[in-house]
Scaffold this active site. Structure first.
Site, PDB file in Angstrom:
ATOM      1  N   ARG A 109      55.508  -1.933 -45.414  1.00  0.00           N
ATOM      2  CA  ARG A 109      55.379  -1.587 -43.792  1.00  0.00           C
ATOM      3  C   ARG A 109      56.594  -1.085 -43.125  1.00  0.00           C
ATOM      4  O   ARG A 109      56.411  -0.120 -42.375  1.00  0.00           O
ATOM      5  CB  ARG A 109      54.856  -2.783 -43.119  1.00  0.00           C
ATOM      6  CG  ARG A 109      53.125  -2.972 -43.315  1.00  0.00           C
ATOM      7  CD  ARG A 109      52.747  -4.168 -42.534  1.00  0.00           C
ATOM      8  NE  ARG A 109      51.632  -4.695 -42.775  1.00  0.00           N
ATOM      9  CZ  ARG A 109      50.582  -4.295 -41.958  1.00  0.00           C
ATOM     10  NH1 ARG A 109      50.578  -3.912 -40.841  1.00  0.00           N
ATOM     11  NH2 ARG A 109      49.033  -4.813 -42.447  1.00  0.00           N
ATOM     12  N   TYR A 218      49.795  -6.573 -55.350  1.00  0.00           N
ATOM     13  CA  TYR A 218      50.144  -5.218 -55.551  1.00  0.00           C
ATOM     14  C   TYR A 218      51.870  -5.045 -55.609  1.00  0.00           C
ATOM     15  O   TYR A 218      52.580  -5.749 -54.920  1.00  0.00           O
ATOM     16  CB  TYR A 218      49.546  -4.000 -54.991  1.00  0.00           C
ATOM     17  CG  TYR A 218      49.640  -4.153 -53.544  1.00  0.00           C
ATOM     18  CD1 TYR A 218      50.732  -3.661 -52.714  1.00  0.00           C
ATOM     19  CD2 TYR A 218      48.620  -4.874 -52.576  1.00  0.00           C
ATOM     20  CE1 TYR A 218      50.651  -3.890 -51.365  1.00  0.00           C
ATOM     21  CE2 TYR A 218      48.527  -4.951 -51.274  1.00  0.00           C
ATOM     22  CZ  TYR A 218      49.542  -4.521 -50.760  1.00  0.00           C
ATOM     23  OH  TYR A 218      49.591  -4.493 -49.203  1.00  0.00           O
ATOM     24  N   ASP A 296      43.984  -1.737 -33.216  1.00  0.00           N
ATOM     25  CA  ASP A 296      43.421  -2.765 -33.133  1.00  0.00           C
ATOM     26  C   ASP A 296      43.245  -3.399 -31.645  1.00  0.00           C
ATOM     27  O   ASP A 296      42.579  -4.274 -31.449  1.00  0.00           O
ATOM     28  CB  ASP A 296      44.648  -4.178 -33.599  1.00  0.00           C
ATOM     29  CG  ASP A 296      44.471  -3.985 -34.972  1.00  0.00           C
ATOM     30  OD1 ASP A 296      43.675  -3.393 -35.773  1.00  0.00           O
ATOM     31  OD2 ASP A 296      45.077  -5.044 -35.617  1.00  0.00           O
TER      32      ASP A 296
HETATM   33  C1  LIG Z   1      46.433  -9.843 -43.928  1.00  0.00           C
HETATM   34  C2  LIG Z   1      46.315  -8.551 -43.315  1.00  0.00           C
HETATM   35  C3  LIG Z   1      46.303  -7.453 -44.286  1.00  0.00           C
HETATM   36  C4  LIG Z   1      46.224  -5.963 -43.899  1.00  0.00           C
HETATM   37  N1  LIG Z   1      46.025  -5.036 -44.795  1.00  0.00           N
HETATM   38  C5  LIG Z   1      45.917  -3.741 -44.351  1.00  0.00           C
HETATM   39  C6  LIG Z   1      46.108  -2.654 -45.263  1.00  0.00           C
HETATM   40  O1  LIG Z   1      46.377  -2.918 -46.630  1.00  0.00           O
HETATM   41  N2  LIG Z   1      45.590  -1.420 -44.603  1.00  0.00           N
HETATM   42  C7  LIG Z   1      45.446  -1.007 -43.402  1.00  0.00           C
HETATM   43  O2  LIG Z   1      45.225   0.152 -42.960  1.00  0.00           O
HETATM   44  N3  LIG Z   1      45.105  -2.170 -42.326  1.00  0.00           N
HETATM   45  C8  LIG Z   1      45.649  -3.423 -43.062  1.00  0.00           C
HETATM   46  N4  LIG Z   1      45.691  -4.468 -42.160  1.00  0.00           N
HETATM   47  C9  LIG Z   1      45.266  -4.200 -40.619  1.00  0.00           C
HETATM   48  C10 LIG Z   1      46.604  -3.651 -39.930  1.00  0.00           C
HETATM   49  O3  LIG Z   1      47.862  -4.207 -40.149  1.00  0.00           O
HETATM   50  C11 LIG Z   1      46.394  -3.429 -38.373  1.00  0.00           C
HETATM   51  O4  LIG Z   1      45.000  -2.898 -38.350  1.00  0.00           O
HETATM   52  C12 LIG Z   1      47.277  -2.634 -37.782  1.00  0.00           C
HETATM   53  O5  LIG Z   1      48.628  -3.048 -37.966  1.00  0.00           O
HETATM   54  C13 LIG Z   1      47.009  -2.191 -36.365  1.00  0.00           C
HETATM   55  O6  LIG Z   1      47.827  -1.495 -35.790  1.00  0.00           O
HETATM   56  P1  LIG Z   1      48.461  -1.437 -34.231  1.00  0.00           P
HETATM   57  O7  LIG Z   1      49.480  -0.656 -34.183  1.00  0.00           O
HETATM   58  O8  LIG Z   1      47.192  -1.230 -33.353  1.00  0.00           O
HETATM   59  O9  LIG Z   1      48.481  -2.996 -33.864  1.00  0.00           O
HETATM   60  P2  LIG Z   1      49.862  -3.927 -34.161  1.00  0.00           P
HETATM   61  O10 LIG Z   1      50.514  -3.628 -35.778  1.00  0.00           O
HETATM   62  O11 LIG Z   1      49.477  -5.321 -33.867  1.00  0.00           O
HETATM   63  O12 LIG Z   1      50.994  -3.548 -33.349  1.00  0.00           O
HETATM   64  C14 LIG Z   1      51.164  -3.829 -31.949  1.00  0.00           C
HETATM   65  C15 LIG Z   1      52.611  -3.891 -31.478  1.00  0.00           C
HETATM   66  O13 LIG Z   1      52.633  -4.146 -29.986  1.00  0.00           O
HETATM   67  C16 LIG Z   1      53.444  -5.136 -29.580  1.00  0.00           C
HETATM   68  N5  LIG Z   1      53.031  -5.786 -28.344  1.00  0.00           N
HETATM   69  C17 LIG Z   1      51.976  -6.662 -28.367  1.00  0.00           C
HETATM   70  N6  LIG Z   1      52.004  -6.796 -27.079  1.00  0.00           N
HETATM   71  C18 LIG Z   1      52.796  -6.188 -26.468  1.00  0.00           C
HETATM   72  C19 LIG Z   1      53.152  -6.123 -24.947  1.00  0.00           C
HETATM   73  N7  LIG Z   1      52.576  -6.875 -23.702  1.00  0.00           N
HETATM   74  N8  LIG Z   1      54.262  -5.045 -24.521  1.00  0.00           N
HETATM   75  C20 LIG Z   1      54.698  -4.538 -25.403  1.00  0.00           C
HETATM   76  N9  LIG Z   1      54.581  -4.591 -26.706  1.00  0.00           N
HETATM   77  C21 LIG Z   1      53.338  -5.333 -27.232  1.00  0.00           C
HETATM   78  C22 LIG Z   1      53.522  -5.834 -30.685  1.00  0.00           C
HETATM   79  O14 LIG Z   1      54.960  -6.539 -30.727  1.00  0.00           O
HETATM   80  C23 LIG Z   1      53.441  -4.949 -32.156  1.00  0.00           C
HETATM   81  O15 LIG Z   1      54.427  -4.480 -32.362  1.00  0.00           O
HETATM   82  C24 LIG Z   1      45.725  -5.751 -42.542  1.00  0.00           C
HETATM   83  C25 LIG Z   1      45.867  -6.841 -41.689  1.00  0.00           C
HETATM   84  C26 LIG Z   1      46.107  -8.272 -41.888  1.00  0.00           C
HETATM   85  C27 LIG Z   1      46.065  -9.352 -40.885  1.00  0.00           C
END
Ligand SMILES: Cc1cc2nc3c(=O)[nH]c(=O)nc-3n(C[C@H](O)[C@H](O)[C@H](O)COP(=O)(O)OP(=O)(O)OC[C@H]3O[C@@H](n4cnc5c(N)ncnc54)[C@H](O)[C@@H]3O)c2cc1C
Length: 403
Positions: A109, A218, A296
């Site tokens: 990541r 992996y 998410d």
């Molecule tokens: C065990 C596990 C394995 C996974 N494996 C996979 C995989 O193999 N392939 C895949 O595609 N997905 C996988 N996922 C899912 C994936 O990790 C998430 O869907 C993805 O990271 C979502 O990205 P995002 O940017 O929406 O949210 P996030 O990655 O959660 O990023 C949100 C960001 O917002 C920041 N933030 C939060 N609140 C605030 C605020 N109020 N102000 C400013 N910043 C804030 C956080 O610090 C963070 O940096 C996995 C999840 C888990 C739990």
């Protein structure tokens, strides 16, 4: 090209937020990416990426950089927790590439995040601001005003909440409370490959599946690292954030488990706090006026299909394209964006739940039936099952899937 003056605010610098900042930045929009953590991109575990995300990387101009850091497994395998027999196999080599045009990869990541953030840093009109936790926003006079934890006030022309599963922006917009927990917790570990002394498949994505438990492993970074994730039922289903005790049934599962599973667990520190497995019900609308959600924050999913980040990146590219087409009408762009995305992302959410409950974690005769049904499926049948997902997402204005 849009002017640099009036930035779009992106809250959350995870993979989705970074992709959104880059997608908008590539189209000439000024962007401020606001991240609550002191540093961007430090979550240090592996991630699997399906072929559907590569047309998005093409649009972002980062496919080659991602491929240079990624590794292509030969197969994704689901194996039985007792005897290690194959329950299901998806070949991810040449035939996969031929069918889906793009590869299946695994990547650290930090490396993926680095590729996206480095590309953002090359764009002078994209500003990355760490230590910037957003606590609230307000739409006033056709502008968005946000407040940060440390009392700062920032302004922009629109706001994208990419702040993850426990999104502050979503909470203010929809007021729904905490996500749905399901009584499972995930632990992740990365170890040097040289420390893995036992007999285990080091080339593929392997999922060991048992009742109430699974392990995925992996290789990463030219096979110098070994990524291990385990997920198990917790004893406290009403408060699964208490991850100290595994479910009592797991004692029996552990005793019967294949020696390789035991060896994998022995490499992990399960006493550390894990990730509580959670999602939400799909929704059709996740925008209000000049504010929308992404990744998410909009449609959190269980990780069964390994697609949460891929969906966030598809969102980012789609959203930037619709903002470009809208000529400044953000509300209209956001409605089109939700409409373009909700059925695909909802299907990922529903299928992930279904597979979690009915495939990944079943025991007894249910497991025997699953094994009998899936182990006889050939390559073409497996590819056909996955085509809705891996054939990709047609960006608005494109015909057919993007792949
Ligand atoms: C065990 C596990 C394995 C996974 N494996 C996979 C995989 O193999 N392939 C895949 O595609 N997905 C996988 N996922 C899912 C994936 O990790 C998430 O869907 C993805 O990271 C979502 O990205 P995002 O940017 O929406 O949210 P996030 O990655 O959660 O990023 C949100 C960001 O917002 C920041 N933030 C939060 N609140 C605030 C605020 N109020 N102000 C400013 N910043 C804030 C956080 O610090 C963070 O940096 C996995 C999840 C888990 C739990």
């Amino acid at each position: 090209m849009a002017g640099k003056g009036d930035p779009i605010l992106v809250v959350g610098g995870g993979l989705g937020g970074a992709a959104a900042a880059l997608a908008l930045g590539r189209k000439g929009f000024a962007v401020r990416l606001l991240e609550q953590a002191p540093e961007f991109g430090v979550i240090g575990y592996g991630i699997q990426l399906g072929p559907n995300v590569f047309p998005m990387f093409d649009r972002l101009g980062v496919s080659d950089a991602v491929l240079a850091k990624a590794l292509r497994p030969n197969a994704v395998l689901m194996v039985d927790w007792v005897d290690g027999g194959v329950i299901a196999r998806i070949p991810t080599g040449e035939s996969f590439l031929k069918r889906f045009k793009r590869p299946y990869v695994v990547i650290h990541r930090v490396d993926l995040h680095g590729v996206l953030l480095d590309a953002c840093r090359e764009l002078p009109h994209v500003e990355l601001i760490a230590n910037c936790g957003v606590v609230s926003y307000e739409e006033r006079d056709s502008r968005i005003h946000v407040r940060t934890e440390d009392g700062r006030a920032l302004e922009g022309t629109a706001l994208i909440g990419a702040d993850g599963l426990r999104s502050t922006v979503r909470q203010q917009m929809l007021d729904e409370g905490e996500p749905r927990t399901i009584g499972y917790v995930a632990h992740r570990t990365i170890v040097p490959m040289n420390d893995v002394k036992f007999d285990v498949d080091r080339e593929d994505v392997v999922l060991w599946s048992g009742p109430g438990v699974h392990i995925v492993h992996y290789p990463l970074r030219k096979s110098t690292l070994f990524n291990i994730v385990t997920v198990f039922k917790t004893s406290n289903e009403t408060a699964p954030s208490d991850t100290s005790a595994p479910h009592p049934d797991l004692d029996r599962v552990y005793r019967q488990s294949h020696p390789t599973m035991k060896a994998l667990w022995a490499m992990m520190d399960l006493s550390r706090r894990g990730w509580v497995s959670s999602d939400r019900d799909p929704i059709r609308h996740w925008s209000r006026g000049r504010v929308t959600l992404l990744g998410d924050a909009a449609h959190p999913t269980l990780q069964t299909l390994a697609q949460g980040a891929c969906m966030a990146i598809e969102d980012a590219v789609c959203l930037a394209e619709l903002i470009r087409q809208s000529g400044g009408d953000f509300a209209a762009a956001f409605r089109k964006y939700e409409n373009a995305r909700y059925l695909r992302t909802a299907r990922v959410q529903f299928e992930s739940r279904y597979l979690w409950d009915n495939f990944y974690h079943v025991g007894g005769i249910e497991r025997e039936v699953a094994r009998r049904t899936w182990s006889v499926r050939g390559e073409t049948e497996m590819f056909d099952c996955l085509a809705w997902l891996y054939d990709g997402f047609a960006l608005p204005g494109q015909t057919g899937a993007a792949a």
